[in-house]
Motif scaffolding. Structure first.
Motif, PDB file in Angstrom:
ATOM      1  N   UNK A  38       0.828  -1.221   0.000  1.00 46.51           N
ATOM      2  CA  UNK A  38       0.000   0.000   0.000  1.00 46.51           C
ATOM      3  C   UNK A  38       0.858   1.265   0.000  1.00 46.51           C
ATOM      4  N   UNK A  39       1.852   1.268  -0.884  1.00 43.59           N
ATOM      5  CA  UNK A  39       2.718   2.428  -1.066  1.00 43.59           C
ATOM      6  C   UNK A  39       2.772   2.739  -2.555  1.00 43.59           C
ATOM      7  N   UNK A  40       3.403   3.845  -2.908  1.00 44.26           N
ATOM      8  CA  UNK A  40       3.472   4.241  -4.313  1.00 44.26           C
ATOM      9  C   UNK A  40       4.527   3.425  -5.060  1.00 44.26           C
ATOM     10  N   UNK A  41       4.361   3.278  -6.374  1.00 43.34           N
ATOM     11  CA  UNK A  41       5.405   2.617  -7.175  1.00 43.34           C
ATOM     12  C   UNK A  41       6.767   3.297  -7.030  1.00 43.34           C
ATOM     13  N   UNK A  42       6.774   4.611  -6.852  1.00 45.53           N
ATOM     14  CA  UNK A  42       8.039   5.335  -6.690  1.00 45.53           C
ATOM     15  C   UNK A  42       8.780   4.868  -5.437  1.00 45.53           C
ATOM     16  N   UNK A  43       8.010   4.634  -4.365  1.00 47.16           N
ATOM     17  CA  UNK A  43       8.620   4.144  -3.124  1.00 47.16           C
ATOM     18  C   UNK A  43       9.244   2.769  -3.341  1.00 47.16           C
ATOM     19  N   UNK A  44       8.533   1.889  -4.042  1.00 46.74           N
ATOM     20  CA  UNK A  44       9.049   0.549  -4.312  1.00 46.74           C
ATOM     21  C   UNK A  44      10.267   0.620  -5.217  1.00 46.74           C
ATOM     22  N   UNK A  45      10.243   1.486  -6.222  1.00 46.94           N
ATOM     23  CA  UNK A  45      11.402   1.610  -7.113  1.00 46.94           C
ATOM     24  C   UNK A  45      12.638   2.025  -6.323  1.00 46.94           C
ATOM     25  N   UNK A  46      12.460   2.925  -5.361  1.00 47.87           N
ATOM     26  CA  UNK A  46      13.599   3.325  -4.532  1.00 47.87           C
ATOM     27  C   UNK A  46      14.110   2.143  -3.707  1.00 47.87           C
ATOM     28  N   UNK A  47      13.181   1.358  -3.125  1.00 48.15           N
ATOM     29  CA  UNK A  47      13.588   0.171  -2.373  1.00 48.15           C
ATOM     30  C   UNK A  47      14.375  -0.789  -3.263  1.00 48.15           C
ATOM     31  N   UNK A  48      13.863  -1.047  -4.457  1.00 47.28           N
ATOM     32  CA  UNK A  48      14.540  -1.975  -5.358  1.00 47.28           C
ATOM     33  C   UNK A  48      15.897  -1.443  -5.792  1.00 47.28           C
ATOM     34  N   UNK A  49      15.961  -0.149  -6.051  1.00 46.38           N
ATOM     35  CA  UNK A  49      17.249   0.438  -6.430  1.00 46.38           C
ATOM     36  C   UNK A  49      18.269   0.294  -5.303  1.00 46.38           C
ATOM     37  N   UNK A  50      17.818   0.524  -4.057  1.00 49.27           N
ATOM     38  CA  UNK A  50      18.724   0.375  -2.911  1.00 49.27           C
ATOM     39  C   UNK A  50      19.199  -1.069  -2.781  1.00 49.27           C
ATOM     40  N   UNK A  51      18.285  -2.018  -2.943  1.00 47.41           N
ATOM     41  CA  UNK A  51      18.634  -3.439  -2.820  1.00 47.41           C
ATOM     42  C   UNK A  51      19.552  -3.887  -3.949  1.00 47.41           C
ATOM     43  N   UNK A  52      19.358  -3.331  -5.129  1.00 53.77           N
ATOM     44  CA  UNK A  52      20.221  -3.685  -6.257  1.00 53.77           C
ATOM     45  C   UNK A  52      21.588  -3.016  -6.130  1.00 53.77           C
ATOM     46  N   UNK A  53      21.617  -1.791  -5.611  1.00 61.44           N
ATOM     47  CA  UNK A  53      22.902  -1.125  -5.378  1.00 61.44           C
ATOM     48  C   UNK A  53      23.729  -1.906  -4.354  1.00 61.44           C
ATOM     49  N   UNK A  54      23.024  -2.514  -3.383  1.00 59.60           N
ATOM     50  CA  UNK A  54      23.701  -3.327  -2.365  1.00 59.60           C
ATOM     51  C   UNK A  54      24.006  -4.738  -2.854  1.00 59.60           C
ATOM     52  N   UNK A  55      23.624  -5.018  -4.108  1.00 55.43           N
ATOM     53  CA  UNK A  55      23.907  -6.301  -4.771  1.00 55.43           C
ATOM     54  C   UNK A  55      23.172  -7.469  -4.130  1.00 55.43           C
ATOM     55  N   UNK A  56      22.023  -7.171  -3.508  1.00 57.40           N
ATOM     56  CA  UNK A  56      21.177  -8.236  -2.971  1.00 57.40           C
ATOM     57  C   UNK A  56      20.240  -8.753  -4.060  1.00 57.40           C
ATOM     58  N   UNK A  57      19.671  -7.844  -4.858  1.00 51.50           N
ATOM     59  CA  UNK A  57      18.823  -8.194  -5.992  1.00 51.50           C
ATOM     60  C   UNK A  57      19.443  -7.652  -7.273  1.00 51.50           C
ATOM     61  N   UNK A  58      18.903  -8.101  -8.399  1.00 48.68           N
ATOM     62  CA  UNK A  58      19.345  -7.631  -9.715  1.00 48.68           C
ATOM     63  C   UNK A  58      18.170  -6.968 -10.408  1.00 48.68           C
ATOM     64  N   UNK A  59      18.347  -5.735 -10.835  1.00 47.08           N
ATOM     65  CA  UNK A  59      17.259  -4.963 -11.439  1.00 47.08           C
ATOM     66  C   UNK A  59      16.935  -5.487 -12.831  1.00 47.08           C
ATOM     67  N   UNK A  60      15.655  -5.664 -13.104  1.00 44.97           N
ATOM     68  CA  UNK A  60      15.160  -5.976 -14.445  1.00 44.97           C
ATOM     69  C   UNK A  60      13.993  -5.044 -14.733  1.00 44.97           C
ATOM     70  N   UNK A  61      13.567  -4.993 -15.998  1.00 44.29           N
ATOM     71  CA  UNK A  61      12.474  -4.101 -16.370  1.00 44.29           C
ATOM     72  C   UNK A  61      11.209  -4.458 -15.581  1.00 44.29           C
ATOM     73  N   UNK A  62      10.689  -3.496 -14.842  1.00 38.66           N
ATOM     74  CA  UNK A  62       9.453  -3.699 -14.100  1.00 38.66           C
ATOM     75  C   UNK A  62       9.603  -4.315 -12.735  1.00 38.66           C
ATOM     76  N   UNK A  63      10.840  -4.636 -12.327  1.00 39.96           N
ATOM     77  CA  UNK A  63      11.010  -5.260 -11.023  1.00 39.96           C
ATOM     78  C   UNK A  63      12.459  -5.624 -10.751  1.00 39.96           C
ATOM     79  N   UNK A  64      12.655  -6.763 -10.087  1.00 43.14           N
ATOM     80  CA  UNK A  64      14.010  -7.207  -9.744  1.00 43.14           C
ATOM     81  C   UNK A  64      14.017  -8.716  -9.574  1.00 43.14           C
ATOM     82  N   UNK A  65      15.196  -9.319  -9.791  1.00 44.91           N
ATOM     83  CA  UNK A  65      15.398 -10.762  -9.640  1.00 44.91           C
ATOM     84  C   UNK A  65      16.252 -11.055  -8.422  1.00 44.91           C
ATOM     85  N   UNK A  66      16.036 -12.236  -7.828  1.00 39.80           N
ATOM     86  CA  UNK A  66      16.971 -12.756  -6.834  1.00 39.80           C
ATOM     87  C   UNK A  66      18.064 -13.496  -7.583  1.00 39.80           C
TER      88      UNK A  66
END
Length: 265
Positions: A38-66
């Motif tokens: 129940x948050x905005x897509x912008x908030x989730x994109x920031x979370x995913x970017x942070x997780x990908x910058x930390x090399x926990x996830x890998x960014x893909x179009x529309x989301x992220x991969x483990x």
């Protein structure tokens, strides 16, 4: 993008849950996460970017991969995952090791938590192929640290290779503390680097009591190289045993299962 050390310390509760969802499903999507939390897509994109910058996830179009089952998560990212659970596991494992004992401590962020919990012990001999453990315990006058020789893996300070295996085989110790990158339903303990696995196998073969330490996220992962089978260890310490087959294997093979739950805040 280089991540600063200070940015690697904590994950928010939402980011931790996102990582768990990615582990379970392989991939997460921005729109689905936004609806779930129940948050905005912008908030989730920031979370995913942070997780990908930390090399926990890998960014893909529309989301992220483990990360896939053939590649381990980067070391600093692994330190963040289930950090509280690893600390509790470390304390529980240290509680099984008496003063005046000899022990191996293998590579891994959970085994490092055991090393951290040993700081009040006395007259220990700790033999390790983990530079991070050696660097922490060498400061303590009541603990003798013996470090293996071999190839130092730059990613995490682990010492691997045939020289390390030969070194370990010189000893017969009271306890061994080992970890695993993944635990299969059939009780296979798995890792990614065959050189590391050879050292772990030598450690298991030359200890009287083997303690496996692994948090519950390891039940949700895969890795390609077999270390051992669960019945080869004597004690298994985890936060929660979420795999019924593993619980049954422990019961059938007299492996003592210790579940720590979450450590108190």
């Amino acid at each position: 993008m280089q991540v600063k050390e200070t940015e690697l310390m904590f994950l928010s509760d939402r980011q931790t849950e996102i990582v768990g969802m990615a582990k379970s499903n392989g991939r997460v999507f921005v729109e689905e996460l936004a609806a779930h939390f129940s948050v905005t897509p912008q908030t989730i994109r920031k979370d995913l970017n942070d997780l990908c910058d930390a090399q926990i996830l890998t960014r893909v179009h529309g989301g992220a991969n483990f990360p896939s089952g053939t590649e381990n998560v980067k070391y600093e990212a692994r330190r963040q995952i289930a950090a509280t659970e690893k600390q509790a596991i470390g304390v529980a494992a240290a509680g099984l090791i008496p003063n005046n004992a000899s022990l191996f401590i293998n590579i891994g962020t959970t085994t490092e938590a055991v090393g951290e919990a040993l700081t009040n012990h006395h007259e220990l001999m700790v033999i390790t192929n983990n530079i991070n453990v050696a660097n922490r315990l060498r400061l303590l006058p009541t603990i003798e640290v013996v470090i293996a020789g071999g190839v130092v893996r730059g990613s995490d300070g682990g010492i691997v290779g045939e020289a390390a295996v030969d070194f370990i085989r010189q000893f017969k110790v009271d306890y061994a503390v080992i970890g695993a990158s993944a635990i299969d339903e059939d009780g296979a303990l798995l890792d990614y680097d065959f050189r590391e696995v050879k050292v772990a196998q030598a450690i298991i073969a030359n200890a009287r009591h083997v303690i496996l330490v692994a948090d519950s996220t390891k039940f949700e992962r895969t890795a390609p190289v077999r270390i051992a089978q669960l019945p080869q260890v004597h004690t298994f310490i985890t936060d929660r045993c979420i795999a019924p087959s593993i619980r049954r294997l422990c019961q059938e093979n007299s492996v003592k299962l210790i579940e720590t739950g979450s450590a108190p805040a």
